[in-house]
Motif scaffolding. Structure first.
Motif: not given
Length: 310
Positions: A242-249, A270-285
């Protein structure tokens, strides 16, 4: 007893195929790297421990730690009877510098233990590169050197210089996700073309030069926009779920850049702040990681590299 810790790393960082690498450490304190302990013994002994010890070869002679000991002893022309404990905290074939962790940690520990036959830093790093090359098919330092020295490194390999630090943005958070599958570096390199078009080479050079320039002139958005992999990603993405899909997400989540970590299958964003980083981490999980096998970590750049612990 000598105890050494070697951190995980992101090879290539997308834009710098075989010439850029970053050492990383999870912000939650997790040891995302290997630990090596060496003590005196009457003969060579190897004990495997750690979360991913089940992935290691059953035959001692096939273990990269044994190969490190063998090559080091050959270099100093003396067999060292020792016991080595490898705490394998990195999945093999993850794209996060797993083999580099074991190689760098073991070689560093061996050099510390062998007080009367110490190698220079350059000699030691060359041996590390040689072993990494034996595993992947060619010598490359984009995991080995940042793992050893920390920070973000540009690989130079000119005269006596293997690599040097480049500036990095301290507010950047690096989210890494291992999906739970393994891909060998040799396999992921074998699918790359032997030649590239003039336009691809020019654009790749432009992206890499822009990233280096932006890093030195503190232009983080320009640096992030230049992190584009047009050398390996178009060919390796088919190996990743799901690389392309996840990259877009994750870009919709606010990632300022993302791509394949090293040879894959791990993904970095890469994220500039912890709030966004946590959101990205959740999407990847939810969308990239096998819940039973994989992992996601929010990381920062590891400035120390390989070091003594304990």
């Amino acid at each position: 007893m000598i105890k050494i810790y070697s951190p995980a790393s992101i090879g290539n960082i997308g834009v710098g195929f075989d010439v850029l690498g970053a050492a990383i450490e999870p912000i939650d304190g997790t040891n995302l790297g290997d630990k090596i302990s060496i003590s005196s013994s009457n003969c060579f002994k190897l004990v495997n421990t750690g979360t991913f010890k089940h992935q290691l070869p059953k035959k001692v002679e096939d273990n990269v730690v044994y190969k490190c000991w063998e090559l080091f002893c050959k270099k100093i022309k003396k067999n060292i009877p020792i016991k080595i404990v490898l705490e394998k905290n990195m999945p093999i074939g993850s794209g996060l510098g797993s083999s580099a962790c074991s190689i760098v940690g073991t070689m560093t520990a061996l050099n510390e233990f062998s007080k009367t036959n110490k190698l220079s830093n350059k000699e030691l790093i060359i041996l590390m590169g040689q072993l990494e090359g034996n595993l992947s098919g060619n010598i490359h330092y984009d995991n080995v050197y940042p793992c050893y020295s920390g920070g973000i490194q540009i690989i130079i390999q000119k005269d006596d210089i293997i690599g040097q630090n480049i500036p990095y943005f301290k507010n950047w958070l690096w989210i890494v996700a291992w999906p739970g599958i393994n891909i060998s570096t040799f396999q992921s390199r074998s699918i790359l073309p032997n030649t590239y078009s003039n336009s691809t080479c020019i654009q790749h050079s432009r992206n890499l030069a822009t990233f280096i320039h932006a890093s030195y002139t503190n232009q983080e958005i320009l640096a992030a926009k230049s992190i584009k992999d047009i050398i390996a990603e178009p060919y390796r993405m088919k190996l990743l779920p799901n690389f392309k899909k996840v990259k877009s997400m994750v870009k919709k989540d606010g990632a300022i850049s993302c791509g394949i970590s090293g040879s894959g299958p791990s993904f970095f964003a890469i994220s500039q702040d912890i709030k966004t980083a946590k959101k990205i981490a959740s999407t990847l999980k939810k969308n990239y990681v096998n819940k039973d096998k994989g992992f996601v970590y929010i990381c920062k750049i590891d400035q120390k590299g390989t070091r003594k612990i304990g």
